[in-house]
Design a protein around this motif. Structure first.
Motif, PDB file in Angstrom:
ATOM      1  N   LEU A  96     -38.397  -1.351 -26.112  1.00 51.26           N
ATOM      2  CA  LEU A  96     -38.768  -2.460 -25.238  1.00 51.26           C
ATOM      3  C   LEU A  96     -37.524  -3.300 -24.978  1.00 51.26           C
ATOM      4  O   LEU A  96     -36.867  -3.750 -25.910  1.00 51.26           O
ATOM      5  CB  LEU A  96     -39.863  -3.300 -25.901  1.00 51.26           C
ATOM      6  CG  LEU A  96     -40.528  -4.374 -25.056  1.00 51.26           C
ATOM      7  CD1 LEU A  96     -41.244  -3.747 -23.858  1.00 51.26           C
ATOM      8  CD2 LEU A  96     -41.507  -5.169 -25.885  1.00 51.26           C
ATOM      9  N   VAL A  97     -37.195  -3.466 -23.691  1.00 49.97           N
ATOM     10  CA  VAL A  97     -35.992  -4.182 -23.279  1.00 49.97           C
ATOM     11  C   VAL A  97     -36.402  -5.265 -22.286  1.00 49.97           C
ATOM     12  O   VAL A  97     -37.278  -5.046 -21.452  1.00 49.97           O
ATOM     13  CB  VAL A  97     -34.984  -3.207 -22.617  1.00 49.97           C
ATOM     14  CG1 VAL A  97     -33.687  -3.906 -22.281  1.00 49.97           C
ATOM     15  CG2 VAL A  97     -34.722  -2.004 -23.505  1.00 49.97           C
ATOM     16  N   PHE A  98     -35.765  -6.427 -22.385  1.00 49.38           N
ATOM     17  CA  PHE A  98     -36.057  -7.526 -21.461  1.00 49.38           C
ATOM     18  C   PHE A  98     -34.990  -7.521 -20.375  1.00 49.38           C
ATOM     19  O   PHE A  98     -33.823  -7.822 -20.633  1.00 49.38           O
ATOM     20  CB  PHE A  98     -36.066  -8.866 -22.209  1.00 49.38           C
ATOM     21  CG  PHE A  98     -36.681  -9.965 -21.413  1.00 49.38           C
ATOM     22  CD1 PHE A  98     -38.050 -10.015 -21.219  1.00 49.38           C
ATOM     23  CD2 PHE A  98     -35.909 -10.956 -20.850  1.00 49.38           C
ATOM     24  CE1 PHE A  98     -38.639 -11.030 -20.488  1.00 49.38           C
ATOM     25  CE2 PHE A  98     -36.478 -11.979 -20.118  1.00 49.38           C
ATOM     26  CZ  PHE A  98     -37.846 -12.012 -19.937  1.00 49.38           C
ATOM     27  N   ILE A  99     -35.375  -7.121 -19.156  1.00 54.59           N
ATOM     28  CA  ILE A  99     -34.430  -6.965 -18.040  1.00 54.59           C
ATOM     29  C   ILE A  99     -34.933  -7.757 -16.845  1.00 54.59           C
ATOM     30  O   ILE A  99     -36.096  -7.627 -16.452  1.00 54.59           O
ATOM     31  CB  ILE A  99     -34.284  -5.481 -17.647  1.00 54.59           C
ATOM     32  CG1 ILE A  99     -33.770  -4.656 -18.824  1.00 54.59           C
ATOM     33  CG2 ILE A  99     -33.340  -5.336 -16.454  1.00 54.59           C
ATOM     34  CD1 ILE A  99     -33.742  -3.160 -18.566  1.00 54.59           C
ATOM     35  N   ARG A 100     -34.046  -8.562 -16.268  1.00 56.77           N
ATOM     36  CA  ARG A 100     -34.363  -9.324 -15.049  1.00 56.77           C
ATOM     37  C   ARG A 100     -35.689 -10.070 -15.138  1.00 56.77           C
ATOM     38  O   ARG A 100     -36.516 -10.019 -14.224  1.00 56.77           O
ATOM     39  CB  ARG A 100     -34.338  -8.415 -13.827  1.00 56.77           C
ATOM     40  CG  ARG A 100     -32.954  -7.885 -13.494  1.00 56.77           C
ATOM     41  CD  ARG A 100     -32.936  -7.045 -12.243  1.00 56.77           C
ATOM     42  NE  ARG A 100     -33.715  -5.823 -12.325  1.00 56.77           N
ATOM     43  CZ  ARG A 100     -33.300  -4.680 -12.842  1.00 56.77           C
ATOM     44  NH1 ARG A 100     -32.105  -4.584 -13.331  1.00 56.77           N
ATOM     45  NH2 ARG A 100     -34.082  -3.635 -12.859  1.00 56.77           N
ATOM     46  N   GLY A 101     -35.927 -10.710 -16.258  1.00 54.86           N
ATOM     47  CA  GLY A 101     -37.114 -11.537 -16.392  1.00 54.86           C
ATOM     48  C   GLY A 101     -38.396 -10.814 -16.742  1.00 54.86           C
ATOM     49  O   GLY A 101     -39.465 -11.404 -16.716  1.00 54.86           O
ATOM     50  N   GLY A 102     -38.321  -9.538 -17.070  1.00 53.66           N
ATOM     51  CA  GLY A 102     -39.528  -8.793 -17.412  1.00 53.66           C
ATOM     52  C   GLY A 102     -39.278  -7.760 -18.489  1.00 53.66           C
ATOM     53  O   GLY A 102     -38.141  -7.432 -18.808  1.00 53.66           O
ATOM     54  N   CYS A 103     -40.358  -7.264 -19.058  1.00 51.45           N
ATOM     55  CA  CYS A 103     -40.216  -6.246 -20.096  1.00 51.45           C
ATOM     56  C   CYS A 103     -40.225  -4.862 -19.456  1.00 51.45           C
ATOM     57  O   CYS A 103     -40.997  -4.598 -18.543  1.00 51.45           O
ATOM     58  CB  CYS A 103     -41.300  -6.392 -21.149  1.00 51.45           C
ATOM     59  SG  CYS A 103     -42.976  -6.093 -20.585  1.00 51.45           S
ATOM     60  N   GLU A 104     -39.331  -4.035 -19.938  1.00 49.26           N
ATOM     61  CA  GLU A 104     -39.222  -2.649 -19.477  1.00 49.26           C
ATOM     62  C   GLU A 104     -39.244  -1.746 -20.700  1.00 49.26           C
ATOM     63  O   GLU A 104     -38.678  -2.098 -21.740  1.00 49.26           O
ATOM     64  CB  GLU A 104     -37.909  -2.416 -18.728  1.00 49.26           C
ATOM     65  CG  GLU A 104     -37.737  -3.253 -17.481  1.00 49.26           C
ATOM     66  CD  GLU A 104     -38.639  -2.832 -16.347  1.00 49.26           C
ATOM     67  OE1 GLU A 104     -39.023  -1.650 -16.287  1.00 49.26           O
ATOM     68  OE2 GLU A 104     -38.970  -3.694 -15.523  1.00 49.26           O
ATOM     69  N   VAL A 105     -39.880  -0.597 -20.582  1.00 55.04           N
ATOM     70  CA  VAL A 105     -39.873   0.391 -21.653  1.00 55.04           C
ATOM     71  C   VAL A 105     -38.947   1.520 -21.222  1.00 55.04           C
ATOM     72  O   VAL A 105     -39.145   2.129 -20.171  1.00 55.04           O
ATOM     73  CB  VAL A 105     -41.291   0.930 -21.933  1.00 55.04           C
ATOM     74  CG1 VAL A 105     -41.253   2.015 -22.994  1.00 55.04           C
ATOM     75  CG2 VAL A 105     -42.211  -0.216 -22.362  1.00 55.04           C
TER      76      VAL A 105
ATOM     77  N   VAL B 177     -32.373  -5.621 -26.123  1.00 57.47           N
ATOM     78  CA  VAL B 177     -33.398  -4.799 -26.765  1.00 57.47           C
ATOM     79  C   VAL B 177     -34.257  -5.687 -27.649  1.00 57.47           C
ATOM     80  O   VAL B 177     -33.750  -6.456 -28.462  1.00 57.47           O
ATOM     81  CB  VAL B 177     -32.756  -3.657 -27.587  1.00 57.47           C
ATOM     82  CG1 VAL B 177     -33.798  -2.963 -28.450  1.00 57.47           C
ATOM     83  CG2 VAL B 177     -32.067  -2.661 -26.675  1.00 57.47           C
ATOM     84  N   ILE B 178     -35.562  -5.591 -27.453  1.00 54.63           N
ATOM     85  CA  ILE B 178     -36.501  -6.413 -28.205  1.00 54.63           C
ATOM     86  C   ILE B 178     -36.973  -5.670 -29.454  1.00 54.63           C
ATOM     87  O   ILE B 178     -36.949  -6.211 -30.549  1.00 54.63           O
ATOM     88  CB  ILE B 178     -37.697  -6.796 -27.326  1.00 54.63           C
ATOM     89  CG1 ILE B 178     -37.196  -7.541 -26.085  1.00 54.63           C
ATOM     90  CG2 ILE B 178     -38.698  -7.631 -28.096  1.00 54.63           C
ATOM     91  CD1 ILE B 178     -38.205  -7.619 -24.980  1.00 54.63           C
ATOM     92  N   ALA B 179     -37.406  -4.421 -29.282  1.00 54.23           N
ATOM     93  CA  ALA B 179     -37.913  -3.642 -30.408  1.00 54.23           C
ATOM     94  C   ALA B 179     -38.084  -2.193 -29.998  1.00 54.23           C
ATOM     95  O   ALA B 179     -38.271  -1.887 -28.826  1.00 54.23           O
ATOM     96  CB  ALA B 179     -39.250  -4.197 -30.893  1.00 54.23           C
ATOM     97  N   SER B 180     -38.056  -1.314 -30.985  1.00 59.52           N
ATOM     98  CA  SER B 180     -38.390   0.084 -30.741  1.00 59.52           C
ATOM     99  C   SER B 180     -39.875   0.285 -31.035  1.00 59.52           C
ATOM    100  O   SER B 180     -40.511  -0.526 -31.713  1.00 59.52           O
ATOM    101  CB  SER B 180     -37.566   0.995 -31.649  1.00 59.52           C
ATOM    102  OG  SER B 180     -38.010   0.863 -32.993  1.00 59.52           O
TER     103      SER B 180
END
Length: 85
Positions: A25-34, A48-51
């Motif tokens: 889980l990655v925080f990109i451009r104001g949103g969460c992306e997997v 990177v927020i968490a695996s």
């Protein structure tokens, strides 16, 4: 005064349901992306927020309820805020 969550239940659910074995889980451009861990480039490693494995380790019994997903989302939201989002 309440603040809007940056990470919600659906972000966590998308991470857990990802077809990628190394989902992250990655925080990109104001949103969460997997993304698969291998696709996280140098510019985004700090976001990177968490695996998925990290998150799964926090789920009692391995079956997340909506309440568990909400609690995880709250914790991950705090991680994002600590990253400076």
């Amino acid at each position: 005064m309440s603040t809007t969550s940056l990470i919600d239940r659906e972000c966590v659910r998308r991470l857990l349901d990802s077809r990628h074995p190394d989902a992250t889980l990655v925080f990109i451009r104001g949103g969460c992306e997997v993304l698969p861990a291998g696709e996280v480039d140098d510019a985004h490693k700090g976001l990177v927020i968490a695996s998925r494995d990290d998150v799964m380790a926090q789920i009692p019994g391995g079956t997340p309820t909506d309440e568990v997903l909400d609690a995880l989302a709250h914790r991950l939201d705090n991680v994002v805020r600590d990253l400076g989002a």
